[in-house]
Design a protein around this motif. Structure first.
Motif, PDB file in Angstrom:
ATOM      1  N   ASN A 294      81.581  71.814 141.545  1.00  0.00           N
ATOM      2  CA  ASN A 294      82.754  71.925 140.280  1.00  0.00           C
ATOM      3  C   ASN A 294      83.049  73.592 140.595  1.00  0.00           C
ATOM      4  O   ASN A 294      84.552  73.375 140.456  1.00  0.00           O
ATOM      5  N   ASN A 298      87.503  74.139 141.785  1.00  0.00           N
ATOM      6  CA  ASN A 298      88.038  74.295 140.741  1.00  0.00           C
ATOM      7  C   ASN A 298      89.167  75.860 141.430  1.00  0.00           C
ATOM      8  O   ASN A 298      89.713  76.066 140.728  1.00  0.00           O
ATOM      9  N   GLN A 301      91.847  74.429 143.491  1.00  0.00           N
ATOM     10  CA  GLN A 301      92.603  73.751 142.573  1.00  0.00           C
ATOM     11  C   GLN A 301      93.621  74.627 141.823  1.00  0.00           C
ATOM     12  O   GLN A 301      94.457  74.817 141.512  1.00  0.00           O
ATOM     13  N   LYS A 347      94.789  69.362 134.506  1.00  0.00           N
ATOM     14  CA  LYS A 347      94.741  68.412 135.579  1.00  0.00           C
ATOM     15  C   LYS A 347      95.551  67.186 135.133  1.00  0.00           C
ATOM     16  O   LYS A 347      95.531  66.321 134.246  1.00  0.00           O
ATOM     17  N   GLY A 356      83.868  67.913 134.884  1.00  0.00           N
ATOM     18  CA  GLY A 356      83.516  68.853 135.562  1.00  0.00           C
ATOM     19  C   GLY A 356      82.473  69.908 135.063  1.00  0.00           C
ATOM     20  O   GLY A 356      81.130  70.551 135.366  1.00  0.00           O
TER      21      GLY A 356
HETATM   22 MG   LIG Z   1      87.092  70.843 137.836  1.00  0.00          MG
END
Ligand SMILES: [Mg+2]
Ligand SMILES: Nc1ncnc2c1ncn2[C@@H]1O[C@H](COP(=O)(O)OP(=O)(O)OP(=O)(O)O)[C@@H](O)[C@H]1O
Length: 411
Positions: A294, A298, A301, A347, A356
């Motif tokens: 997770n 992240n 991202q 998001k 997450g």
């Molecule tokens: Mg996440």
């Protein structure tokens, strides 16, 4: 106080008791009964002044202290009475003390019922939480599936192409062998020498001899890579249900998690690893891998074009820590305290459930550790997962509560 003065005082006291007190002589005749005893006899269906129902309460030797009797006189439900009998010292006979504990018993039964209900609910919640954990994990794998497929496809692609080359190499080798056989069958094999040398050159046998081991090593490595990814995927999707805590190498978990998320990161991220020397850590490995995944996803991202993720580990006393620092967009100050909240996501719809970090927080808390975050908007974010090397015992467990600390940048 002298005994004569004490007697009226005790009499008044016994008269005022809520418990029934009855004195029986040796022939089970009643010598004395306080008002509570008369009231109880009436509740048990006796006429005024009749104490016979109380005489029947005299316990047999070794009987249980509580008896259940019908309240015939009131129409109430059955009564639960606690009966204590003592030998009298003044005359032969018994002193009986009876307390109505029906309410206490009912309250206790109610408490027991509620306790059982709470235990049932707890089990249901624990079951639901386990399902949630597993669903989140499977959803993440779902999101990563295309990347993992790509990671598997790559080595399969070059192993496939290598097999084609190998087929061509074999054809050439067999054609050379064929010529050797023909030469050997001839009366003068030496006459074939020039022809075979020419063929050898034509078929590029020297290059082939040099390339073949490399080709095989590369193919073997490809197959091993696929096997590894499939194994990592299997380990990762393992539900971990009833998995016991065991001491493992956290770096192995980090590496196999990286294998699964690598395709998400490799095009835009430069990964820096600064692994310290860690002792085996007592943990639930498949759940911790979910946390690493997770946090790593992240971090990836948060990096829009190109950036760096630094993965650092270390020991601090009886704790180990894993830090994931990214050079991504960072977290605005007002969002920082909410990142661990369930369903908090920035998001777009369909890209994040916001579960997450909240699930990761729960997993780390279950390990008696903590997860800390520090972020500078525009510069990047660091998540630090701190875990005890050994799990505390159950007693220490109750005293310690997990903390959720926000780092200096976002305090
Ligand atoms: Mg996440
Ligand atoms: N490394 C990071 N950099 C910037 N923001 C982050 C980072 N990690 C988490 N966040 C912020 O915290 C939010 C919550 O993260 P979390 O992982 O819980 O959910 P999500 O990533 O949005 O969705 P999911 O993980 O369920 O797919 C994110 O939407 C993002 O705003």
């Amino acid at each position: 106080m002298s005994t004569p003065a004490l007697v009226p005082a005790l009499h008044a006291f016994v008269e005022s008791l809520d418990d029934a007190v009855v004195l029986f002589d040796a022939d089970h005749r009643c010598d004395y009964a306080n008002p509570a005893a008369h009231a109880l006899a009436r509740r048990l269906g006796a006429a005024d002044g009749d104490l016979a129902p109380l005489a029947s309460l005299v316990p047999e030797p070794g009987a249980a202290p509580c008896v259940r009797v019908s309240a015939l006189g009131t129409g109430d439900g059955p009564l639960t009475l606690r009966v204590a009998a003592h030998l009298r010292t003044d005359v032969e006979g018994l002193a009986l003390m009876v307390r109505d504990v029906s309410e206490d018993t009912a309250r206790q039964a109610d408490l027991e019922r509620r306790h059982a209900e709470l235990s049932r609910n707890y089990l249901q919640v624990a079951g639901a939480q386990e399902i949630l954990l597993q669903s989140e994990k499977m959803a993440s794998i779902g999101q990563l599936a295309a990347g993992v497929a790509h990671e598997i496809n790559n080595p399969i692609g070059y192993v496939h192409s290598n097999l084609g080359t190998l087929q061509d190499y074999l054809r050439r080798v067999f054609s050379l062998i064929e010529n050797y056989e023909r030469a050997l069958g001839d009366a003068d094999p030496r006459a074939w020498r020039a022809e075979i040398a020419e063929l050898r050159q034509k078929l590029d046998i020297d290059f082939l001899a040099q390339d073949l081991p490399e080709l095989l090593a590369e193919s073997r490595e490809g197959i091993e890579r696929v096997t590894k990814i499939v194994q990592d995927l299997k380990d990762f999707s393992y539900s971990g249900r009833n998995e016991p805590f065991r001491a493992v190498d956290l770096h192995k978990g980090l590496e196999s998690t990286l294998n699964i998320v690598w395709n998400e990161l490799k095009y835009k991220v430069t990964l820096e690893k600064h692994y310290g020397s860690l002792p085996p850590v007592e943990c639930l490995p498949s759940e911790l891998n979910q946390v690493f995944m997770n946090v790593l996803v992240n971090a990836g991202q948060a990096i829009k074009d190109r950036g760096t993720i630094a993965l650092t580990t270390g020991v601090d006393g009886d704790e180990v820590w894993v830090s994931v620092r990214d050079s991504g967009e960072g977290i605005p100050e007002d969002a920082l305290p909410r990142v661990f909240d369930p369903f908090f996501t920035t998001k777009p719809v369909g890209h994040g459930t916001g579960l997450g970090l909240s699930i990761s927080y729960g997993i780390v808390a279950k390990h008696h550790g903590r997860i800390e975050v520090a972020s500078t908007p525009g510069a990047g974010t660091t998540f630090r997962i701190v875990l005890p090397i050994r799990q505390p015992t159950a007693a220490a467990d109750r005293a310690a509560a997990p903390s959720r600390r926000i780092g200096p940048d976002g305090a």
